[in-house]
Enzyme design. Sequence first.
Site, PDB file in Angstrom:
ATOM      1  N   TYR A 170      -9.363 -11.678  -5.946  1.00  0.00           N
ATOM      2  CA  TYR A 170      -8.217 -11.932  -7.072  1.00  0.00           C
ATOM      3  C   TYR A 170      -8.889 -13.149  -7.894  1.00  0.00           C
ATOM      4  CZ  TYR A 170      -6.127  -8.078  -4.764  1.00  0.00           C
ATOM      5  OH  TYR A 170      -5.695  -6.620  -4.369  1.00  0.00           O
TER       6      TYR A 170
ATOM      7  N   HIS B 183      -2.136   1.764  -5.979  1.00  0.00           N
ATOM      8  CA  HIS B 183      -2.844   0.546  -5.654  1.00  0.00           C
ATOM      9  C   HIS B 183      -3.162  -0.616  -6.839  1.00  0.00           C
ATOM     10  CE1 HIS B 183      -4.533  -0.642  -1.545  1.00  0.00           C
ATOM     11  NE2 HIS B 183      -5.305  -1.226  -2.244  1.00  0.00           N
TER      12      HIS B 183
ATOM     13  N   ARG C 228      -0.238  -2.888  -6.652  1.00  0.00           N
ATOM     14  CA  ARG C 228      -0.880  -3.941  -5.545  1.00  0.00           C
ATOM     15  C   ARG C 228      -1.724  -4.969  -6.246  1.00  0.00           C
ATOM     16  NH1 ARG C 228      -1.154  -5.091   0.060  1.00  0.00           N
ATOM     17  NH2 ARG C 228      -3.251  -5.637   0.674  1.00  0.00           N
TER      18      ARG C 228
ATOM     19  N   ARG D  50       0.870  -1.082   0.046  1.00  0.00           N
ATOM     20  CA  ARG D  50       0.202   0.054  -0.061  1.00  0.00           C
ATOM     21  C   ARG D  50       0.936   1.290   0.113  1.00  0.00           C
ATOM     22  NH1 ARG D  50      -2.085  -3.584   3.924  1.00  0.00           N
ATOM     23  NH2 ARG D  50      -4.339  -4.177   3.430  1.00  0.00           N
TER      24      ARG D  50
ATOM     25  N   HIS E  57      -4.142  -9.251   4.487  1.00  0.00           N
ATOM     26  CA  HIS E  57      -5.604  -9.101   4.657  1.00  0.00           C
ATOM     27  C   HIS E  57      -5.922 -10.072   6.009  1.00  0.00           C
ATOM     28  CE1 HIS E  57      -6.438  -8.699  -0.015  1.00  0.00           C
ATOM     29  NE2 HIS E  57      -6.075  -7.544   0.769  1.00  0.00           N
TER      30      HIS E  57
ATOM     31  N   LYS F  57      -1.954  -2.193   8.616  1.00  0.00           N
ATOM     32  CA  LYS F  57      -3.179  -1.800   9.151  1.00  0.00           C
ATOM     33  C   LYS F  57      -3.109  -2.218  10.694  1.00  0.00           C
ATOM     34  CE  LYS F  57      -6.039  -0.810   5.484  1.00  0.00           C
ATOM     35  NZ  LYS F  57      -7.235  -1.237   4.507  1.00  0.00           N
TER      36      LYS F  57
END
Length: 275
Positions: free
Chosen positions: A253, A218, A221, A132, A244, A156
Amino acid sequence: MDVLSKFLDFLLTNYQSKHTVNSYFMDVCQFIEYKKTYIVSEQDINAYILFLSKSKKSPLTIKRKLSALSVFYDFLKRSGIYNFNLSGIVRPKSPKSLPKFLDIDETIVFLEKINSLRDKAIISLLYSSALRVSELVNLNIEDINFSNKTIVITRKGNKQMGVPVSPKTIDILKNYIGDRINGPIFLNKSGHRLTTRSIENIVKKYARKSLLKDISPHTLRHSRATHLLNNGMDLRILQRFLGHSSILATQVYTHLSLQDLIKAYDAFHPLNKND
């Protein structure tokens, strides 16, 4: 004055946007023309939703029409004309748009057309490690393990994890960093850490120049994740690589891969070829 005229006056008084007033009024008029009355039940509204769906109206259009009806019936209730509430009506879900990504050939062209060592390091790392942009701008030289070809990033929720970097990207980073031993990796002309906006502008500049496309960091990514999955990476490993928290976020994906498969099938199917 009939109900629709009163409703139009209500819209003109309470909404500044002419577009909203016109859209809501036309949506309500179309519904009343369909139903021949404003006296309705939940079953009537659900039948109308089904009618719109069969008429190939998009979920977004249907949701807008239901919003118009909600305003209309709220107006009728407040005016003491008719009491009906749409709160129990289930709105259709808007389909989530799949993320954009570059195919392998586009990615190669994109990376090869970058003439600045710093910018090449930025874009190579964004793609190589599927970072990111916020993770990239916060990187320091101390976060790179050149011998193991990994970097430590802060995901995150302030979670730190090691992420692999391709050997080619490691070499580019070495050349760009030179003799520096600490501090921010990516610097502007004043020697300060690059901002998120700066990174976004750099990516967009080269994408427009080499690919004639408008992409974001992004996109790189998404591209890396799609390429890894298409080349056989296990979904659970990809989930960990991308950071994730839920496998559901990674499953998008698989849809991208399926789209590739469909395109390839259509392209090479003998019945689709011109004689």
